[in-house]
Every structure is written in C-alpha cells, then in structure tokens.
Scaffold this motif. Structure first.
Motif, PDB file in Angstrom:
ATOM      1  N   SER A  46      46.149  48.931  -1.014  1.00 33.37           N
ATOM      2  CA  SER A  46      45.578  47.660  -1.539  1.00 33.37           C
ATOM      3  C   SER A  46      45.759  46.552  -0.587  1.00 33.37           C
ATOM      4  CB  SER A  46      46.007  47.466  -2.756  1.00 33.37           C
ATOM      5  OG  SER A  46      47.588  47.261  -2.719  1.00 33.37           O
ATOM      6  N   ARG A  47      46.304  46.741   0.397  1.00 33.60           N
ATOM      7  CA  ARG A  47      46.723  45.883   1.543  1.00 33.60           C
ATOM      8  C   ARG A  47      45.739  45.763   2.734  1.00 33.60           C
ATOM      9  NH1 ARG A  47      51.826  48.155   1.153  1.00 33.60           N
ATOM     10  NH2 ARG A  47      51.357  48.996   3.148  1.00 33.60           N
ATOM     11  N   LEU A  48      44.849  46.558   2.537  1.00 36.82           N
ATOM     12  CA  LEU A  48      43.847  46.447   3.564  1.00 36.82           C
ATOM     13  C   LEU A  48      42.793  45.675   3.494  1.00 36.82           C
ATOM     14  CD1 LEU A  48      43.635  50.456   4.159  1.00 36.82           C
ATOM     15  CD2 LEU A  48      44.762  49.003   5.475  1.00 36.82           C
ATOM     16  N   LYS A  49      41.970  45.244   4.548  1.00 36.58           N
ATOM     17  CA  LYS A  49      40.969  44.148   4.365  1.00 36.58           C
ATOM     18  C   LYS A  49      39.595  44.736   3.859  1.00 36.58           C
ATOM     19  CE  LYS A  49      42.782  40.930   7.441  1.00 36.58           C
ATOM     20  NZ  LYS A  49      42.547  40.192   9.153  1.00 36.58           N
ATOM     21  N   THR A  50      39.399  45.925   4.187  1.00 37.99           N
ATOM     22  CA  THR A  50      38.264  46.636   3.705  1.00 37.99           C
ATOM     23  C   THR A  50      38.592  48.037   3.267  1.00 37.99           C
ATOM     24  OG1 THR A  50      38.090  47.852   6.113  1.00 37.99           O
ATOM     25  CG2 THR A  50      36.969  45.800   5.802  1.00 37.99           C
ATOM     26  N   HIS A  51      37.700  48.412   2.157  1.00 35.23           N
ATOM     27  CA  HIS A  51      37.912  49.577   1.355  1.00 35.23           C
ATOM     28  C   HIS A  51      39.247  49.838   0.690  1.00 35.23           C
ATOM     29  CE1 HIS A  51      34.475  50.812   3.687  1.00 35.23           C
ATOM     30  NE2 HIS A  51      35.015  50.883   4.615  1.00 35.23           N
ATOM     31  N   SER A  52      39.982  48.745   0.506  1.00 32.63           N
ATOM     32  CA  SER A  52      41.143  48.541  -0.252  1.00 32.63           C
ATOM     33  C   SER A  52      40.992  49.202  -1.536  1.00 32.63           C
ATOM     34  CB  SER A  52      41.465  47.252  -0.361  1.00 32.63           C
ATOM     35  OG  SER A  52      40.794  46.401  -1.074  1.00 32.63           O
ATOM     36  N   GLY A  53      42.051  50.077  -1.884  1.00 33.30           N
ATOM     37  CA  GLY A  53      42.132  50.772  -3.108  1.00 33.30           C
ATOM     38  C   GLY A  53      41.011  51.632  -3.409  1.00 33.30           C
ATOM     39  N   GLU A  54      40.165  52.107  -2.463  1.00 26.68           N
ATOM     40  CA  GLU A  54      39.286  53.238  -2.691  1.00 26.68           C
ATOM     41  C   GLU A  54      39.689  54.450  -2.270  1.00 26.68           C
ATOM     42  OE1 GLU A  54      35.631  52.238  -0.645  1.00 26.68           O
ATOM     43  OE2 GLU A  54      35.334  50.216  -1.514  1.00 26.68           O
ATOM     44  N   VAL A  55      39.053  55.400  -3.160  1.00 25.90           N
ATOM     45  CA  VAL A  55      39.365  56.846  -2.685  1.00 25.90           C
ATOM     46  C   VAL A  55      38.485  57.319  -1.665  1.00 25.90           C
ATOM     47  CG1 VAL A  55      39.039  59.289  -3.617  1.00 25.90           C
ATOM     48  CG2 VAL A  55      40.114  57.584  -5.215  1.00 25.90           C
ATOM     49  N   GLU A  76      42.613  61.614  13.095  1.00 30.59           N
ATOM     50  CA  GLU A  76      42.702  60.584  11.988  1.00 30.59           C
ATOM     51  C   GLU A  76      43.343  61.223  10.852  1.00 30.59           C
ATOM     52  OE1 GLU A  76      41.837  57.322  11.292  1.00 30.59           O
ATOM     53  OE2 GLU A  76      41.221  56.771  13.233  1.00 30.59           O
ATOM     54  N   SER A  77      43.153  62.590  10.544  1.00 31.79           N
ATOM     55  CA  SER A  77      43.995  63.100   9.467  1.00 31.79           C
ATOM     56  C   SER A  77      45.349  63.334   9.864  1.00 31.79           C
ATOM     57  CB  SER A  77      43.319  64.439   9.183  1.00 31.79           C
ATOM     58  OG  SER A  77      41.827  64.466   8.889  1.00 31.79           O
ATOM     59  N   HIS A  78      45.569  63.587  11.056  1.00 32.12           N
ATOM     60  CA  HIS A  78      46.928  63.484  11.229  1.00 32.12           C
ATOM     61  C   HIS A  78      47.619  62.115  11.388  1.00 32.12           C
ATOM     62  CE1 HIS A  78      50.707  63.624  14.314  1.00 32.12           C
ATOM     63  NE2 HIS A  78      50.825  64.802  13.332  1.00 32.12           N
ATOM     64  N   GLU A  79      46.817  61.226  11.663  1.00 29.11           N
ATOM     65  CA  GLU A  79      47.435  59.832  11.559  1.00 29.11           C
ATOM     66  C   GLU A  79      47.567  59.065  10.096  1.00 29.11           C
ATOM     67  OE1 GLU A  79      44.985  57.410  13.861  1.00 29.11           O
ATOM     68  OE2 GLU A  79      45.500  58.456  15.728  1.00 29.11           O
ATOM     69  N   ALA A 120      51.795  60.458   3.513  1.00 29.06           N
ATOM     70  CA  ALA A 120      50.790  59.118   3.724  1.00 29.06           C
ATOM     71  C   ALA A 120      51.283  58.097   4.649  1.00 29.06           C
ATOM     72  CB  ALA A 120      50.397  58.573   2.260  1.00 29.06           C
ATOM     73  N   ASN A 121      50.386  57.669   5.619  1.00 33.46           N
ATOM     74  CA  ASN A 121      50.834  56.463   6.249  1.00 33.46           C
ATOM     75  C   ASN A 121      50.759  55.286   5.455  1.00 33.46           C
ATOM     76  OD1 ASN A 121      50.718  54.673   8.233  1.00 33.46           O
ATOM     77  ND2 ASN A 121      49.555  55.369   9.583  1.00 33.46           N
ATOM     78  N   PRO A 122      51.973  54.668   5.458  1.00 37.15           N
ATOM     79  CA  PRO A 122      51.937  53.633   4.434  1.00 37.15           C
ATOM     80  C   PRO A 122      51.300  52.453   4.757  1.00 37.15           C
ATOM     81  CG  PRO A 122      53.935  53.623   5.718  1.00 37.15           C
ATOM     82  CD  PRO A 122      53.057  55.019   5.958  1.00 37.15           C
ATOM     83  N   ASP A 123      50.830  52.331   6.194  1.00 32.19           N
ATOM     84  CA  ASP A 123      50.081  51.224   6.823  1.00 32.19           C
ATOM     85  C   ASP A 123      48.545  51.396   6.279  1.00 32.19           C
ATOM     86  OD1 ASP A 123      52.277  49.951   7.829  1.00 32.19           O
ATOM     87  OD2 ASP A 123      51.732  51.240   9.786  1.00 32.19           O
ATOM     88  N   GLU A 124      48.064  52.598   5.647  1.00 36.68           N
ATOM     89  CA  GLU A 124      46.777  52.827   5.518  1.00 36.68           C
ATOM     90  C   GLU A 124      46.578  53.196   4.165  1.00 36.68           C
ATOM     91  OE1 GLU A 124      44.474  54.508   8.366  1.00 36.68           O
ATOM     92  OE2 GLU A 124      45.761  54.427   9.905  1.00 36.68           O
ATOM     93  N   LEU A 125      47.616  53.783   3.642  1.00 40.75           N
ATOM     94  CA  LEU A 125      47.240  54.775   2.423  1.00 40.75           C
ATOM     95  C   LEU A 125      48.563  54.367   1.142  1.00 40.75           C
ATOM     96  CD1 LEU A 125      46.556  58.369   3.749  1.00 40.75           C
ATOM     97  CD2 LEU A 125      44.865  56.466   3.093  1.00 40.75           C
ATOM     98  N   ASP A 126      48.180  54.597   0.009  1.00 44.87           N
ATOM     99  CA  ASP A 126      49.096  54.447  -0.930  1.00 44.87           C
ATOM    100  C   ASP A 126      49.262  55.624  -1.614  1.00 44.87           C
ATOM    101  OD1 ASP A 126      47.218  54.446  -3.000  1.00 44.87           O
ATOM    102  OD2 ASP A 126      47.442  52.440  -3.575  1.00 44.87           O
ATOM    103  N   ARG A 127      48.486  56.502  -1.683  1.00 44.95           N
ATOM    104  CA  ARG A 127      48.233  58.168  -2.265  1.00 44.95           C
ATOM    105  C   ARG A 127      47.559  59.133  -1.531  1.00 44.95           C
ATOM    106  NH1 ARG A 127      49.136  57.744  -7.706  1.00 44.95           N
ATOM    107  NH2 ARG A 127      50.138  55.785  -7.173  1.00 44.95           N
TER     108      ARG A 127
END
Length: 207
Positions: A46-55, A76-79, A120-127
């Motif tokens: 939810s902290r991201l500027k774009t696509h925040s909270g989206e699956v 990207e999948s590894h990151e 999950a990379n906490p900088d990009e994902l929450d789940r």
C-alpha cells in the motif's frame, strides 16, 4: 492438469505486438506437488505510488541488461518473491497485452515445486498467496467488471478470492492463460490491437 497445460502452451503461437513502447514481463507460476496445481499471486504494498494494494503476478519492467523478456520475468520474480530462476521450469509465453499505462506486458508460464520457500520483498509487496487453478474454472466464482481504457468502457472478468480481488490487467492475462492452456472458453471483451489503433472486440481463444 499440468500435462495438459504444458502440451497446450507448447503448441500455442503467442500473440506478438510490434509496438514501440516500454516492455515488462510477468510470471504465471504454477505449483506442482501432491495437491492440485495452484497459481502464485502477489499483493502490492500500500506504500507504493502505483498499483498499490493491487493483486498481481510477480514481474516488472525490462531492464537494459535483460537478455530477453523471459529473463525479465525470472529476475523480477526472484527480486519480488525470492524465487530462484533455477527452480522454475519455464514453459513459455502466453502473449502480449497492453496496460492502461502504455506498457507492453508479456506473460510467461512456469512450474515450481509446491514446497519452494517464497519471501515477499517488503519494499514492493505485503503478501504472497496461492489460488487453486480449479477455482477459476468454477462458473459461480466469476464476475464481470467494467474497465475504462482510452475513454472507452470494456467488460472484463474478475474474481474475489477471500480478501483478494483479482481484476484488471492481471485478470485479463489470467483469462488468456486459462483459455489457451485449459480451453476455458471465458469470453473477454478487451482492447484489440490493429496496427497502432485500439479497437473494441471479443478476444477469446477456443479449441
């Protein structure tokens, strides 16, 4: 089911859009193991500027260093979810689609062991979560949403899985995967590319 998916995708000729625009790639990762195949999804922070909270599927924009778009999807999948590329049995691409932000996105399908450890990379994902493939083939789980694109309205499939809403471009790529790999026959009313012009049409592959 995985054998059918592999055979269908091996025989599939993916759509390639010859358009000069930024590129991205995602991985539709299927699990194999004792249970039925599941699809791995992420939820954006939810902290991201774009696509925040989206699956979304794990993936992102192509880097200049990427050899090709399959490399983009794996990198990207590894990151994002800590999935080592050597743990992915990559089957191949489904096809190109255009996001509402003017990015050409290619989806790749790969198989991973169901016991693979993901973080999950906490900088990009929450789940990170998984959904059985069969869930998307049940008629009573599907709904239709309206999607606006270039001042036009399109009707596209969407799903609610527990607290997760799967819609938009992710749902569009998911539907094409289901239609190509499992002959799901789900009608998809999306922008169609004709040269450099976007047209309203029915996109649905049937065997």
């Amino acid at each position: 089911m995985l054998n059918t998916i592999r055979q269908q995708l091996t025989e599939h000729s993916p759509r390639k859009l010859a358009l000069d625009m930024p590129e991205a790639a995602v991985l539709i990762a299927l699990t194999c193991g004792d249970k039925e195949p599941e699809i791995i999804f992420t939820r954006r922070s939810s902290r991201l500027k774009t696509h925040s909270g989206e699956v979304a599927f794990p993936g992102g924009k192509r880097d200049p260093e990427d050899n090709d778009l399959s490399h983009t999807a794996l990198r990207e999948s590894h990151e994002e979810i800590g999935l080592p590329s050597e743990r992915v049995d990559l089957i191949g691409p489904v096809g190109d689609v255009i996001s509402r932000f003017g990015i050409k996105v290619t989806s790749y399908v790969g198989v991973v062991d169901s016991g693979v450890e993901l973080v999950a990379n906490p900088d990009e994902l929450d789940r990170i979560f998984r959904v059985p493939v069969s869930y998307f083939l049940e008629a009573d789980t599907l709904r239709t949403d309206k999607l606006s694109y270039r001042h036009m309205t399109f009707h596209v499939p969407a799903w609610q899985y527990g607290e997760y809403q799967i819609w938009g471009l992710t749902a569009i790529m998911l539907v094409e995967f289901l239609n190509v790999a499992l002959n799901a026959g789900i009608p998809l009313n999306v922008p169609q590319i004709n040269g450099d012009r976007v047209e309203n049409g029915l996109w649905s592959r049937r065997a």
